[in-house]
Design an enzyme around this catalytic site. Sequence first.
Site, PDB file in Angstrom:
ATOM      1  N   GLU A 145      -5.149  -8.581  -1.214  1.00 56.58           N
ATOM      2  CA  GLU A 145      -5.823  -8.486   0.084  1.00 56.58           C
ATOM      3  C   GLU A 145      -7.302  -8.219  -0.125  1.00 56.58           C
ATOM      4  O   GLU A 145      -7.671  -7.379  -0.966  1.00 56.58           O
ATOM      5  CB  GLU A 145      -5.270  -7.332   0.932  1.00 56.58           C
ATOM      6  CG  GLU A 145      -3.951  -7.605   1.581  1.00 56.58           C
ATOM      7  CD  GLU A 145      -3.532  -6.480   2.514  1.00 56.58           C
ATOM      8  OE1 GLU A 145      -4.403  -5.876   3.165  1.00 56.58           O
ATOM      9  OE2 GLU A 145      -2.321  -6.209   2.562  1.00 56.58           O
ATOM     10  N   GLU A 149       0.823  -1.213   0.000  1.00 57.09           N
ATOM     11  CA  GLU A 149       0.000   0.000   0.000  1.00 57.09           C
ATOM     12  C   GLU A 149       0.857   1.262   0.000  1.00 57.09           C
ATOM     13  O   GLU A 149       0.896   2.013   0.979  1.00 57.09           O
ATOM     14  CB  GLU A 149      -0.957  -0.021   1.195  1.00 57.09           C
ATOM     15  CG  GLU A 149      -1.926  -1.187   1.111  1.00 57.09           C
ATOM     16  CD  GLU A 149      -3.016  -1.193   2.183  1.00 57.09           C
ATOM     17  OE1 GLU A 149      -2.827  -0.566   3.228  1.00 57.09           O
ATOM     18  OE2 GLU A 149      -4.054  -1.833   1.959  1.00 57.09           O
TER      19      GLU A 149
HETATM   20  C1  BG6 Z   1      -4.391  -3.499   4.695  1.00 55.65           C
HETATM   21  C2  BG6 Z   1      -2.989  -3.742   5.197  1.00 55.65           C
HETATM   22  O1  BG6 Z   1      -4.577  -2.155   4.514  1.00 55.65           O
HETATM   23  O2  BG6 Z   1      -5.453  -3.823   5.524  1.00 55.65           O
HETATM   24  C3  BG6 Z   1      -2.875  -4.883   6.189  1.00 55.65           C
HETATM   25  O3  BG6 Z   1      -2.105  -3.963   4.129  1.00 55.65           O
HETATM   26  C4  BG6 Z   1      -4.026  -4.794   7.160  1.00 55.65           C
HETATM   27  O4  BG6 Z   1      -1.620  -4.818   6.802  1.00 55.65           O
HETATM   28  C5  BG6 Z   1      -5.333  -4.917   6.412  1.00 55.65           C
HETATM   29  O5  BG6 Z   1      -3.956  -5.689   8.211  1.00 55.65           O
HETATM   30  C6  BG6 Z   1      -6.556  -4.898   7.295  1.00 55.65           C
HETATM   31  O6  BG6 Z   1      -6.509  -3.791   8.135  1.00 55.65           O
HETATM   32  P1  BG6 Z   1      -6.692  -3.933   9.713  1.00 55.65           P
HETATM   33  O7  BG6 Z   1      -6.473  -2.590  10.230  1.00 55.65           O
HETATM   34  O8  BG6 Z   1      -8.077  -4.420   9.876  1.00 55.65           O
HETATM   35  O9  BG6 Z   1      -5.693  -4.918  10.156  1.00 55.65           O
END
Ligand code: BG6
Length: 488
Positions: free
Chosen positions: A386, A193
């Site tokens: 993701e 990101e």
């Molecule tokens: C993404 C990141 O933005 O979202 C991850 O690359 C992150 O590292 C994921 O864990 C989910 O976000 P969160 O804050 O729910 O862990």
Amino acid sequence: MYRKEIPDGFPKNFLWGGATAANQLEGAWNVGGKGLTTAEVVKKASSRTDLSEMNVVTKESIAEAIDDKTDELYPKRRGIDFYHHYKEDIALFAEMGFKAFRMSIAWARIFPNGDDKTPNEEGLKFYDSVFSECKKHGIEPVVTISHYEMPLALTLKQNGWADRKTIDAFVRYAETVFKRYKGIVKYWMTFNEINAATWGFMGTGAVDSNLSTPEQLNLRYQALHHQFVASAKAVQIGHKIDPENKIGCMIARMQTYPKTCNPRDVRAAQLQDELNLFFTDVQVRGEYPEYMNRYFKENGIELSMKPEDEDEIKKGTVDYLGFSYYMSTVTSGDSKVEKASGNFAMGELNPYLEASDWGWQIDPVGLRVTLNEYWDRYRVPLFIVENGLGALDKMDEDGQIHDPYRIDYMKKHIIQMKEAIKDGVDLMGYTMWGPIDLISASTSEMSKRYGFIYVDQDDEGNGTLKRYKKDSFYWYKKVIASNGKDLD
Ligand code: BG6
């Protein structure tokens, strides 16, 4: 009349799997010669929905963190102890049929101080073992070189990415891992990101960089520029070391919708969308887009660049576009509106969408919109690295975890991926976020669980760390075995 066949499903070699990051998973923060990282000085947040805290780091808060030798306030120091459980965890991924496992290398395991004369052999060996475990199970590692952390020493010495010198430190680190894992790792991403550099500390590694002063705004874009150059140099080196390497970028995609068909809203949404497409415009097309010149001018941003930077960025374009997708956002020309909480960025409430326990609005169709838009714009393979649902999972007395909401979430997104493939999109893989419960990036909670595998650990770090299979574990196994056909 000539007509091409419409694909009827996922390509044969589709990379199904899951995604993680060293700082949320590994633990063992002071083991094996590893240096302290920027992620390990960020405290557990006091709020679940205000995501700004993770980016608030000052010189004083770092000094306090360095003095604290425990992991109590800093859960990313303990992760879920993948460092000692990786064999068991990778075996569970293999049981689900994973084709790919996205993970990151902790930069400070390899260069504890960022600029050490030689890399830390113990750190390199750890990843030798992780990759060989993956290979044993026929799982392709997909490696992020820097996921939301860097050696803290680089912050202390040169304020992280604010300083141009950090480009050289990163490139040396990237070259080291490209060489070491040549022929073992084929899929890479330079920065997780990369747009996080415009938010604050987690992206920049620079103190106070969350502040909304003109100086800090400038610093964030300067830090981002250094990352663009570092990434482009790493891509070129990675290709030279092994022409088989596939090296991608990674962006937090925020598809923006206009609130109404009022042209003012449409234009506001277009601008918002451009500000998110900017990152991929640079890394995929190889140049700063013209609309950013105007944005920089109107916001008083002046970047310092070396004459060769533009050329480096042009020569270092990526092989594929990796992105995270959790939600879409809504924008209007009107500033007095109700806000939604979300993945580090705040949009407006979309009345057509439901939200997760953390208020992240769920929008599977938005994933298709994104896929189609990206493909139209860039014509490079896309990789959803993701996507997933953070939820409050509860274990029944009999040790079972029923998570139909997660299955429902993923099923709806996979259906939209299939539609995009039918539209002609070249989608190479899907690594959902957090196949095993891990520490949240934004709040450092453990109770925000994404996994198919439940980890017995609470927000305070209590628990046996035992792993349990949730219902979604068996569901995803079927999805992979049927190459996305069996979603029930
Ligand atoms: C993404 C990141 O933005 O979202 C991850 O690359 C992150 O590292 C994921 O864990 C989910 O976000 P969160 O804050 O729910 O862990």
